[in-house]
Design an enzyme around this catalytic site. Structure first.
Site, PDB file in Angstrom:
ATOM      1  N   LYS A  10       2.666  25.109  -3.638  1.00 58.46           N
ATOM      2  CA  LYS A  10       1.416  24.515  -3.141  1.00 58.46           C
ATOM      3  C   LYS A  10       1.515  22.995  -3.233  1.00 58.46           C
ATOM      4  O   LYS A  10       0.914  22.350  -4.094  1.00 58.46           O
ATOM      5  CB  LYS A  10       0.226  25.044  -3.941  1.00 58.46           C
ATOM      6  CG  LYS A  10       0.017  26.547  -3.760  1.00 58.46           C
ATOM      7  CD  LYS A  10      -1.116  27.057  -4.623  1.00 58.46           C
ATOM      8  CE  LYS A  10      -1.284  28.571  -4.476  1.00 58.46           C
ATOM      9  NZ  LYS A  10      -2.329  29.108  -5.355  1.00 58.46           N
ATOM     10  N   ASP A  18      -0.641  38.192 -12.417  1.00 54.41           N
ATOM     11  CA  ASP A  18      -1.627  37.440 -11.650  1.00 54.41           C
ATOM     12  C   ASP A  18      -3.055  37.684 -12.129  1.00 54.41           C
ATOM     13  O   ASP A  18      -3.516  38.824 -12.201  1.00 54.41           O
ATOM     14  CB  ASP A  18      -1.512  37.810 -10.169  1.00 54.41           C
ATOM     15  CG  ASP A  18      -2.310  36.881  -9.271  1.00 54.41           C
ATOM     16  OD1 ASP A  18      -2.279  35.664  -9.513  1.00 54.41           O
ATOM     17  OD2 ASP A  18      -2.964  37.382  -8.348  1.00 54.41           O
ATOM     18  N   ARG A  33       0.824  -1.205   0.000  1.00 52.62           N
ATOM     19  CA  ARG A  33       0.000   0.000   0.000  1.00 52.62           C
ATOM     20  C   ARG A  33       0.856   1.254   0.000  1.00 52.62           C
ATOM     21  O   ARG A  33       0.548   2.229  -0.697  1.00 52.62           O
ATOM     22  CB  ARG A  33      -0.954  -0.024   1.202  1.00 52.62           C
ATOM     23  CG  ARG A  33      -1.802   1.226   1.389  1.00 52.62           C
ATOM     24  CD  ARG A  33      -2.411   1.749   0.093  1.00 52.62           C
ATOM     25  NE  ARG A  33      -3.161   0.756  -0.635  1.00 52.62           N
ATOM     26  CZ  ARG A  33      -3.528   0.885  -1.898  1.00 52.62           C
ATOM     27  NH1 ARG A  33      -3.183   1.966  -2.587  1.00 52.62           N
ATOM     28  NH2 ARG A  33      -4.218  -0.063  -2.500  1.00 52.62           N
ATOM     29  N   GLU A  88       5.026  40.128  -8.127  1.00 58.79           N
ATOM     30  CA  GLU A  88       3.667  39.894  -8.612  1.00 58.79           C
ATOM     31  C   GLU A  88       2.990  41.221  -8.916  1.00 58.79           C
ATOM     32  O   GLU A  88       3.067  42.170  -8.125  1.00 58.79           O
ATOM     33  CB  GLU A  88       2.875  39.147  -7.545  1.00 58.79           C
ATOM     34  CG  GLU A  88       1.417  38.927  -7.868  1.00 58.79           C
ATOM     35  CD  GLU A  88       0.676  38.270  -6.713  1.00 58.79           C
ATOM     36  OE1 GLU A  88      -0.322  38.861  -6.238  1.00 58.79           O
ATOM     37  OE2 GLU A  88       1.085  37.179  -6.274  1.00 58.79           O
ATOM     38  N   LYS A  91       5.146  39.335  -3.316  1.00 58.19           N
ATOM     39  CA  LYS A  91       3.723  39.184  -3.629  1.00 58.19           C
ATOM     40  C   LYS A  91       2.922  40.366  -3.071  1.00 58.19           C
ATOM     41  O   LYS A  91       3.488  41.300  -2.488  1.00 58.19           O
ATOM     42  CB  LYS A  91       3.219  37.846  -3.096  1.00 58.19           C
ATOM     43  CG  LYS A  91       4.050  36.655  -3.626  1.00 58.19           C
ATOM     44  CD  LYS A  91       3.359  35.356  -3.483  1.00 58.19           C
ATOM     45  CE  LYS A  91       2.334  35.157  -4.573  1.00 58.19           C
ATOM     46  NZ  LYS A  91       1.717  33.805  -4.533  1.00 58.19           N
TER      47      LYS A  91
END
Length: 285
Positions: free
Chosen positions: A138, A221, A103, A200, A170
């Site tokens: 992410k 963005d 597994r 960004e 950002k």
């Protein structure tokens, strides 16, 4: 470009942790109760759906850590395409050990192949443009190196690996710093000569301000394809252009045709469906 293997020390801790999670304090009590002592088997990994393979070495390590005498023979390499029924690998050894590790081996191979497969689907979609597909941060906690490897197996490239290897300014950084210019000035003052700076932007006006200051890359963005084309024309080769935000297999081609250098997509790692791969016992094993 040939896919470089992921060094074992990078992924071994994740495999050990997964096995520990599955075995707990008592081990595989089902196999201990059901499988005769000394019984040996041969199992086959086969694809049950089309996709792109990743995670062969990781699966092999799961078996090896349970029983070093288990032998796994690969018939397909990471990065190669799979069709339903494709024989991926055979694994032979103690039946008890094989069942104990199966597994964990399948979890890693299925997940990483899922990441590679969705990556490959978008890479194929944007083929013929200059754009490349990049992943993001992410990722599943603890599995970043493996998931970014799977992206490479699917034909994509890696964005920065973590917070330490590049400066990416950002929207919240800009707000706290007091604006685009202030953020860029602070970043340039702190960055070493080997550290690249990306920022960004949400609007073309912000982009013009950035271009006056000069950076290595701009993250565009949530812009439309038309806005992206305008942004690419404004940049005019002075920085790398990266499109980000809401990119899907249906929108990727139009975004790539805007002329951007990169498409960065987070869901290829955080939401890729597992590729269905079977591991089945062979009667003559």
């Amino acid at each position: 470009m040939q896919l470089a293997p992921l060094p074992r020390p990078v992924f071994e801790p994740a495999v050990r942790l997964a096995l520990q999670e599955d075995l707990g304090a008592a081990g595989d009590i089902t196999s201990a109760a059901v499988v005769p002592a000394g019984h040996r088997s041969r199992l086959e990994f086969r694809a049950r759906q089309a996709g792109c393979l990743a995670g062969v070495d990781v699966a092999a390590l799961a078996f090896e850590l349970i029983d070093p005498t288990i032998r796994m023979l690969s018939h397909v390499k990471d990065g190669e395409r799979l069709e339903p029924g494709t024989l991926i690998a055979t694994v032979e050894g103690s039946s008890h050990a094989l069942l104990t590790a199966e597994r964990t081996a399948l979890n890693f191979m299925g997940h990483l192949s899922g990441v590679a497969s969705v990556t490959r689907s978008i890479v194929d979609t944007i083929s013929g443009t200059k754009a490349k597909l990049a992943c993001t941060r992410k990722t599943t906690p603890g599995l970043r190196a493996l998931e970014k490897y799977a992206v490479r197996a699917g034909g994509g490239i890696n964005h920065r690996f973590a917070l330490y290897d590049a400066i990416l300014i950002k929207d919240n950084h800009i707000a706290i710093a007091g604006g685009v210019r202030a953020a860029i000035h602070s970043a340039k003052a702190a960055a070493g000569h080997m550290v690249k700076i990306e920022i960004e932007v949400d609007t073309l006006d912000q982009l013009r301000e950035v271009l006056d200051e000069g950076v290595d890359a701009v993250l565009l963005d949530n812009m439309t394809s038309a806005q992206l084309a305008q942004a690419v024309a404004l940049v005019d080769g002075r920085a790398l252009t990266e499109a980000s935000g809401g990119i899907t297999p249906h929108t990727a081609r139009a975004i790539a045709e805007s002329g951007v250098d990169l498409l960065s997509v987070g869901w290829i790692t955080h939401s890729a469906p597992t590729l269905d791969i079977g591991l089945d016992w062979q009667a003559n094993g």
